[in-house]
Scaffold this motif. Structure first.
Motif, PDB file in Angstrom:
ATOM      1  N   ILE A  62      56.253  92.565  33.680  1.00  0.00           N
ATOM      2  CA  ILE A  62      57.682  92.838  33.762  1.00  0.00           C
ATOM      3  C   ILE A  62      58.197  92.071  34.965  1.00  0.00           C
ATOM      4  CG2 ILE A  62      59.472  94.560  34.205  1.00  0.00           C
ATOM      5  CD1 ILE A  62      56.215  95.623  32.627  1.00  0.00           C
ATOM      6  N   CYS A  85      59.437 101.176  32.062  1.00  0.00           N
ATOM      7  CA  CYS A  85      58.631  99.957  31.956  1.00  0.00           C
ATOM      8  C   CYS A  85      57.170 100.253  32.287  1.00  0.00           C
ATOM      9  CB  CYS A  85      59.166  98.888  32.910  1.00  0.00           C
ATOM     10  SG  CYS A  85      60.748  98.163  32.429  1.00  0.00           S
ATOM     11  N   SER A  91      54.216  99.754  29.412  1.00  0.00           N
ATOM     12  CA  SER A  91      53.458  98.519  29.642  1.00  0.00           C
ATOM     13  C   SER A  91      51.964  98.711  29.411  1.00  0.00           C
ATOM     14  CB  SER A  91      53.687  98.021  31.076  1.00  0.00           C
ATOM     15  OG  SER A  91      53.227  98.972  32.015  1.00  0.00           O
ATOM     16  N   PHE A 142      54.397  94.249  37.796  1.00  0.00           N
ATOM     17  CA  PHE A 142      55.861  94.333  37.807  1.00  0.00           C
ATOM     18  C   PHE A 142      56.359  93.598  39.044  1.00  0.00           C
ATOM     19  CE2 PHE A 142      59.470  97.376  39.143  1.00  0.00           C
ATOM     20  CZ  PHE A 142      60.443  96.550  38.598  1.00  0.00           C
ATOM     21  N   TRP A 172      54.532 102.675  39.594  1.00  0.00           N
ATOM     22  CA  TRP A 172      54.082 101.377  40.081  1.00  0.00           C
ATOM     23  C   TRP A 172      53.607 101.461  41.525  1.00  0.00           C
ATOM     24  CZ3 TRP A 172      53.485  97.894  36.449  1.00  0.00           C
ATOM     25  CH2 TRP A 172      54.311  97.898  35.322  1.00  0.00           C
TER      26      TRP A 172
END
Length: 426
Positions: free
Chosen positions: A29, A68, A72, A78, A110
């Protein structure tokens, strides 16, 4: 077969969009979220940022980042590209606020791996009291877990090497140097001087290329939830990846199809030729680096032995091992009774150097007759211990027997003739 898809939609509905378009789990991403209400993206409806209060903006943006994360692949990365903004004359650390909100709101999200400065080198001319002209943005590099892809060897460089690479080869990776966390890429601004931009914050193709090279392999899927000009989607497609982007602005999609996609294709055709040339230079650098390591390690070892074990003046040779590229044979030609080959292998100082240089030494003591039999057709090069990268002269084994041996020199079958004055990999 590679594909691209620029979808007009609201990334707040990312789950529904993924399901509707049957989008698989992306490996990468890469995005630049809207700059709160500082930018009005051509009056597009349902914008995130413009017209919102700051807390609402942060909530919407981090929710998209988290979706996301959830959608993912396990090895996903990311990359968030963002900058601080000014509000009523006060600087707001927008990317850091986004990071704080993301990590404080979600327990599993993340993980920030590194922070990169993108030096844009130029920007739109302007003057403002209390603020310097801004030439950089932040790139937050996140990973999902420790299984993430990190193809650092694909972006190693050898251009503009310091001349120390000749005298300190052990300090340089044979594959080239990895880039620092300051990246210099010029922003593609059109109509310089008249204030006209096709997009307020376009990604330069080289910047996107670097991120894609690091974090993906061919056929992987790249996703941008704030597609904008579509640089990330177009560059991914040109590099034989699949790509998907979402944006609310229909005008950006039109420009993407009419200009950006074509531009990325043209850029990549030219860039592939450059990469072939770079690859050949890196292969040459790798070979030189390994041979420099061999010469230097052998030179140091010879001087160490002479200081600790030798009373007369035998001849020392450094010969590349035919069976293993990362080994050298250090041959001692003489009759020294107090030279114990086994003791060399037990010395901590020598072993430390061997680990540092990543070259193994095979010690051999021989006489003239045996040496002539073993190395009868070999060409030797005479080097100064302080100049391992450029030989003084060359000679045969037979000629070596009559050579006046100087303590300042050694002999090797490694052929190096590099000048410090030449930037051979520019």
């Amino acid at each position: 077969m590679k594909t691209y898809n620029y979808i007009i939609g609201d990334s707040r509905n990312i789950e529904k969009i993924f399901k509707k378009h049957k989008i698989e789990k992306p490996q990468l991403i890469i995005t630049s979220p809207p700059y709160f209400d500082v930018k009005n993206y051509e009056g597009a409806k349902k914008q995130i940022g413009f017209g919102q209060d700051y807390s609402e903006y942060l909530k919407d943006t981090i929710t998209i980042f988290q979706k996301c994360y959830e959608l993912s692949s396990p090895d996903a990365t990311f990359w968030m590209i963002s900058d601080t903004i000014k509000k009523d004359g006060i600087t707001i650390p927008l990317p850091f606020d986004l990071h704080r909100e993301l990590t404080n709101t979600f327990s599993s999200t993340w993980k920030l791996k590194d922070l990169i400065i993108w030096n844009k080198t130029k920007n739109i001319p302007w003057n403002a009291k209390g603020r310097f002209k801004n030439h950089f943005e932040y790139i937050f590099f996140y990973v999902k877990n420790e299984k993430y892809k990190f193809n650092i060897d694909k972006i190693r460089e050898i251009a503009n090497l310091k001349k120390w690479w000749l005298t300190y080869p052990e300090r340089y990776n044979p594959k080239g140097k990895a880039p620092s966390n300051i990246w210099e890429f010029i922003t593609p601004i059109r109509g310089w001087g008249n204030g006209y931009l096709n997009h307020v914050c376009p990604f330069p193709f080289p910047l996107v290329e670097r991120i894609i090279s690091i974090s993906t392999d061919e056929k992987d899927l790249i996703f941008d939830p704030f597609a904008g000009s579509g640089s990330a989607i177009a560059m991914a497609y040109a590099m034989n990846r699949n790509s998907v982007g979402i944006d609310v602005n229909k005008k950006y999609k039109e420009r993407f199809e009419e200009e950006v996609l074509i531009g990325a294709h043209k850029y990549w055709i030219k860039r592939e030729e450059e990469l072939k040339s770079i690859d050949e230079k890196i292969k040459e650098f790798k070979l030189n680096n390994i041979e420099l390591r061999k010469n230097k390690l052998g030179s140091i070892a010879i001087q160490w032995i002479k200081q600790n074990f030798v009373t007369s003046n035998p001849i020392f040779l450094i010969v590349e091992n035919e069976k293993n590229q990362k080994e050298i044979d250090c041959i001692v030609l003489g009759k020294e009774k107090n030279i114990n080959v086994l003791s060399f292998n037990n010395e901590k100082e020598i072993n430390k150097l061997i680990r540092m240089f990543k070259i193994k030494i095979n010690w051999k003591i021989t006489n003239k007759n045996d040496l002539l039999k073993i190395l009868s057709n070999i060409t030797l090069y005479k080097y100064n211990h302080n100049k391992i990268y450029k030989y003084i002269s060359f000679l045969t084994i037979k000629e070596l027997m009559n050579e006046h041996y100087s303590n300042e020199c050694f002999f090797s079958n490694i052929h190096l003739n590099i000048s410090k004055e030449d930037d051979v990999f520019k």
